[in-house]
Design an enzyme around this catalytic site. Sequence first.
Site, PDB file in Angstrom:
ATOM      1  N   ASN A   9      36.817  21.762 -14.431  1.00  0.00           N
ATOM      2  CA  ASN A   9      37.891  20.772 -14.472  1.00  0.00           C
ATOM      3  C   ASN A   9      37.976  20.104 -13.103  1.00  0.00           C
ATOM      4  O   ASN A   9      38.461  20.703 -12.148  1.00  0.00           O
ATOM      5  CB  ASN A   9      39.219  21.456 -14.823  1.00  0.00           C
ATOM      6  CG  ASN A   9      40.387  20.484 -14.831  1.00  0.00           C
ATOM      7  OD1 ASN A   9      40.206  19.272 -14.840  1.00  0.00           O
ATOM      8  ND2 ASN A   9      41.586  21.028 -14.824  1.00  0.00           N
ATOM      9  N   TRP A  10      37.487  18.872 -13.021  1.00  0.00           N
ATOM     10  CA  TRP A  10      37.400  18.196 -11.729  1.00  0.00           C
ATOM     11  C   TRP A  10      38.737  17.610 -11.273  1.00  0.00           C
ATOM     12  O   TRP A  10      38.845  17.137 -10.138  1.00  0.00           O
ATOM     13  CB  TRP A  10      36.336  17.099 -11.781  1.00  0.00           C
ATOM     14  CG  TRP A  10      34.943  17.633 -11.962  1.00  0.00           C
ATOM     15  CD1 TRP A  10      34.565  18.942 -12.145  1.00  0.00           C
ATOM     16  CD2 TRP A  10      33.728  16.874 -11.979  1.00  0.00           C
ATOM     17  NE1 TRP A  10      33.211  19.039 -12.280  1.00  0.00           N
ATOM     18  CE2 TRP A  10      32.660  17.786 -12.178  1.00  0.00           C
ATOM     19  CE3 TRP A  10      33.435  15.513 -11.854  1.00  0.00           C
ATOM     20  CZ2 TRP A  10      31.337  17.376 -12.258  1.00  0.00           C
ATOM     21  CZ3 TRP A  10      32.116  15.107 -11.932  1.00  0.00           C
ATOM     22  CH2 TRP A  10      31.072  16.029 -12.130  1.00  0.00           C
ATOM     23  N   LYS A  11      39.717  17.592 -12.157  1.00  0.00           N
ATOM     24  CA  LYS A  11      41.059  17.084 -11.832  1.00  0.00           C
ATOM     25  C   LYS A  11      40.950  15.669 -11.232  1.00  0.00           C
ATOM     26  O   LYS A  11      40.081  14.902 -11.631  1.00  0.00           O
ATOM     27  CB  LYS A  11      41.788  18.072 -10.929  1.00  0.00           C
ATOM     28  CG  LYS A  11      41.827  19.479 -11.529  1.00  0.00           C
ATOM     29  CD  LYS A  11      42.722  20.435 -10.778  1.00  0.00           C
ATOM     30  CE  LYS A  11      42.688  21.806 -11.426  1.00  0.00           C
ATOM     31  NZ  LYS A  11      43.608  22.755 -10.765  1.00  0.00           N
ATOM     32  N   HIS A  94      47.119  22.137 -19.927  1.00  0.00           N
ATOM     33  CA  HIS A  94      46.884  22.665 -18.578  1.00  0.00           C
ATOM     34  C   HIS A  94      48.217  22.835 -17.858  1.00  0.00           C
ATOM     35  O   HIS A  94      49.161  22.068 -18.052  1.00  0.00           O
ATOM     36  CB  HIS A  94      45.979  21.711 -17.798  1.00  0.00           C
ATOM     37  CG  HIS A  94      45.462  22.281 -16.519  1.00  0.00           C
ATOM     38  ND1 HIS A  94      46.223  22.316 -15.359  1.00  0.00           N
ATOM     39  CD2 HIS A  94      44.278  22.860 -16.196  1.00  0.00           C
ATOM     40  CE1 HIS A  94      45.525  22.882 -14.397  1.00  0.00           C
ATOM     41  NE2 HIS A  94      44.340  23.225 -14.878  1.00  0.00           N
ATOM     42  N   GLU A  96      49.225  22.161 -15.006  1.00  0.00           N
ATOM     43  CA  GLU A  96      49.685  20.986 -14.256  1.00  0.00           C
ATOM     44  C   GLU A  96      50.279  19.931 -15.187  1.00  0.00           C
ATOM     45  O   GLU A  96      51.242  19.252 -14.822  1.00  0.00           O
ATOM     46  CB  GLU A  96      48.520  20.414 -13.445  1.00  0.00           C
ATOM     47  CG  GLU A  96      48.091  21.328 -12.313  1.00  0.00           C
ATOM     48  CD  GLU A  96      46.684  21.086 -11.799  1.00  0.00           C
ATOM     49  OE1 GLU A  96      46.238  21.854 -10.939  1.00  0.00           O
ATOM     50  OE2 GLU A  96      46.023  20.131 -12.273  1.00  0.00           O
ATOM     51  N   GLU A 166      45.415  30.726 -17.788  1.00  0.00           N
ATOM     52  CA  GLU A 166      45.655  30.416 -16.372  1.00  0.00           C
ATOM     53  C   GLU A 166      46.806  31.271 -15.843  1.00  0.00           C
ATOM     54  O   GLU A 166      47.954  31.052 -16.233  1.00  0.00           O
ATOM     55  CB  GLU A 166      46.084  28.964 -16.197  1.00  0.00           C
ATOM     56  CG  GLU A 166      45.150  27.888 -16.637  1.00  0.00           C
ATOM     57  CD  GLU A 166      45.800  26.543 -16.382  1.00  0.00           C
ATOM     58  OE1 GLU A 166      45.584  25.978 -15.304  1.00  0.00           O
ATOM     59  OE2 GLU A 166      46.564  26.078 -17.252  1.00  0.00           O
ATOM     60  N   GLY A 172      46.919  29.173  -5.796  1.00  0.00           N
ATOM     61  CA  GLY A 172      47.524  28.499  -4.649  1.00  0.00           C
ATOM     62  C   GLY A 172      48.829  29.101  -4.181  1.00  0.00           C
ATOM     63  O   GLY A 172      49.604  28.450  -3.489  1.00  0.00           O
ATOM     64  N   SER A 212      41.387  30.776 -10.337  1.00  0.00           N
ATOM     65  CA  SER A 212      40.666  30.695  -9.058  1.00  0.00           C
ATOM     66  C   SER A 212      39.366  31.502  -9.058  1.00  0.00           C
ATOM     67  O   SER A 212      39.138  32.347  -8.187  1.00  0.00           O
ATOM     68  CB  SER A 212      41.570  31.159  -7.903  1.00  0.00           C
ATOM     69  OG  SER A 212      42.702  30.323  -7.779  1.00  0.00           O
ATOM     70  N   GLY A 233      38.273  25.236 -11.326  1.00  0.00           N
ATOM     71  CA  GLY A 233      38.832  24.080 -10.637  1.00  0.00           C
ATOM     72  C   GLY A 233      38.014  23.712  -9.419  1.00  0.00           C
ATOM     73  O   GLY A 233      36.936  23.133  -9.513  1.00  0.00           O
ATOM     74  N   GLY A 234      38.508  24.078  -8.242  1.00  0.00           N
ATOM     75  CA  GLY A 234      37.895  23.664  -6.976  1.00  0.00           C
ATOM     76  C   GLY A 234      36.425  24.018  -6.847  1.00  0.00           C
ATOM     77  O   GLY A 234      35.630  23.229  -6.320  1.00  0.00           O
TER      78      GLY A 234
END
Length: 249
Positions: A9-11, A94, A96, A166, A172, A212, A233-234
Amino acid sequence: MRTQIVAGNWKMNCDLDDTKSLIEGLKKTTKNNATEVIIAPSFTNLSLANCLLEDSNIALSAQNMNANDSGAFTGEVSANMLKSVGVTYVILGHSERRAIFHEDAQILKEKTNQALEQNLSPIFCVGEELNVRQNNGHFNLVEEQIAESLFHLSTEEFSKLVIAYEPVWAIGTGETATPEQAQEMHAHIRKVIAKQYDDATANSISILYGGSVKPANAKEIFANPDVDGGLIGGASLKADDFTAIINSF
């Protein structure tokens, strides 16, 4: 045997040039991998991504979609629009989207219905925040998120889903989720599905972990019997890291 999936997921990251470079890097390293690999670039780069992925085994996902076919919904994107540029998956629910854009169970139910009707495969996200985990409400909350948005589906429809867990509290926040905690929740999700449908359906659904995941911990997390891969994600923004995660099975 359930499908092993690693989805990136490149957001809201990667412009056109970044997208091209990242995809080219992934194509060099994932060509012969048996794991199903999915990437979710931004809306603006989906068409380019589809062209670049033409000779690869990497599938294309959108990060979101509207529940309507078309209409006066400024800034929104429909399932048909996504399909027209080669999208086969869509991420729904998601954390977010739930927290920042206030998407509730009914909205996600409608989006899921629309995705399935248009032959897109939803990657449906569930998960709890820190205060819920600390008050031992995580199992009940995740069950509610699944039941309220998905349990109206037939067995055949439900079987087309991918579930992503998730642990929002471990993303974070400085808190860390252990592989054992991941397995515990994935097993719970499978039990919830079996109770509503049957064991065969529960055991056929791929459940991804979205807490993560990195090259350093992916192998240990993926070794759990009810963890079928990751929603990354990242770490999906670097070809080498993403490839290392893909190769962790």
